[in-house]
Motif scaffolding. Structure first.
Motif, PDB file in Angstrom:
ATOM      1  N   LYS A   1      34.365  40.800  26.801  1.00  0.00           N
ATOM      2  CA  LYS A   1      35.340  39.639  26.552  1.00  0.00           C
ATOM      3  C   LYS A   1      36.351  39.556  27.283  1.00  0.00           C
ATOM      4  CE  LYS A   1      35.618  40.269  22.289  1.00  0.00           C
ATOM      5  NZ  LYS A   1      35.887  40.107  20.776  1.00  0.00           N
TER       6      LYS A   1
ATOM      7  N   THR B   1      39.753  37.972  29.064  1.00  0.00           N
ATOM      8  CA  THR B   1      40.653  36.841  29.038  1.00  0.00           C
ATOM      9  C   THR B   1      41.614  37.238  30.103  1.00  0.00           C
ATOM     10  OG1 THR B   1      42.190  38.361  27.517  1.00  0.00           O
ATOM     11  CG2 THR B   1      40.570  37.159  26.471  1.00  0.00           C
ATOM     12  N   THR B   2      42.708  36.341  30.047  1.00  0.00           N
ATOM     13  CA  THR B   2      43.692  36.276  31.062  1.00  0.00           C
ATOM     14  C   THR B   2      44.651  37.297  31.133  1.00  0.00           C
ATOM     15  OG1 THR B   2      45.149  34.934  29.938  1.00  0.00           O
ATOM     16  CG2 THR B   2      43.822  33.748  31.426  1.00  0.00           C
TER      17      THR B   2
END
Length: 298
Positions: free
Chosen positions: A51, A53-54
């Motif tokens: 997963k 994310t930034t």
């Protein structure tokens, strides 16, 4: 399924470091190339493993299970390769360790010589650091493990004792204290005494041990590194209390070590690694080699 061992290694490295940037640097590949390997693996398995994310990279539930099995697979594969002497000589890789400078000089050379003879294709990167920097390097995963002293227990770290090292008096052979079998700390005050700065963990160890000792020595000179103190002693500037491993082995023309007593101060030196982490096979073998020599240390 069309993926290979390099794809699995890429995934395990990202899972371990939690960052594509850090994983790409460790594997010496570009970040786009690393991303393509992960995408290739996910496509072949028809499932999401990571997963993104930034700020960070997390594992999906499937990714967690795959990571466990993939790590075990890679470990067994590396173990098999390094267990075959003819093959082991052609295995490449890198092991990074943090090591206190005195240990680097005292016994690490003989270990690295034997290790390199068996695994010439594996690069060992040794970072000379004090205790505080070594602990930070292990926690940040900048090194696989450290050989240093750990004064304060830390749940994030696992410490394996290698030796208990005492502090000794360093002086020149012509010094009045050089011929004594042992010297009390209170005796040092009559001479030009030097010590490490308060930023050093050795200084904290000494200050705590001498807190209730009368007539404790007062230093006229402070140095950041123990190696600097030893050089000052050798130059005839004064005397100093230093860890035993910092002194030359055997007879030395300009340095003598004398046991210090009342109190006897020692520090625990050993191997530091992240709690719960699994070392690569190459790193584990070097870790084990260092543990083997603990019974041969003075």
């Amino acid at each position: 399924m069309r993926f290979d061992l390099a794809d699995i290694k890429a995934f395990v490295t990202v899972a371990k470091l939690g960052s594509f940037t850090a994983a790409a640097a460790e594997m010496h590949v570009s970040q786009p190339a690393l991303s393509r390997r992960i995408e290739k693996l996910e496509t072949a398995l028809n499932t999401r493993l990571l997963k993104r994310t930034t700020r960070k990279v997390d594992l999906t539930p499937v990714g967690m299970e795959f990571n466990r099995r993939a790590t075990e697979l890679l470990h067994n594969f590396d173990e098999a390769l390094l267990g075959i002497s003819d093959v082991a000589r052609n295995v490449s890789g890198e092991v990074s360790i943090s090591c206190m400078p005195s240990a680097s000089r005292f016994f690490l050379p003989r270990i690295l010589r034997d290790y390199h003879e068996r695994y010439p294709g594996i690069t060992v990167r040794v970072v000379d650091q004090g205790a505080t920097d070594a602990i930070a390097a292990v926690k940040r995963r900048e090194v696989d493990f450290a050989f240093n002293h750990l004064e304060v227990p830390d749940p994030e770290l696992t410490f394996m004792l290698v030796l208990q090292e005492r502090l000794v008096l360093a002086c020149q052979p012509s010094h009045p204290l050089a011929r004594k079998k042992s010297v009390k700390w209170a005796e040092l005050g009559a001479y030009d005494y030097m010590t490490v700065t308060k930023a050093s963990s050795n200084r904290l160890l000494i200050d705590l041990a001498l807190a209730t000792v009368p007539n404790k020595p007062r230093a006229f000179c402070e140095a950041q590194h123990v190696s600097t103190l030893v050089a000052f002693v050798e130059a005839g500037i004064g005397i100093a209390a230093v860890p035993n491993m910092c002194m030359p082995i055997g007879n030395h023309p300009s340095l003598v070590s004398v046991p210090l007593t009342n109190p006897m101060i020692s520090r625990k030196v050993g191997l530091i690694r992240r709690t719960g982490s699994r070392l690569s096979t190459a790193a584990q073998k070097l870790y084990d080699e260092i543990l083997k020599v603990k019974h041969t240390l003075r």
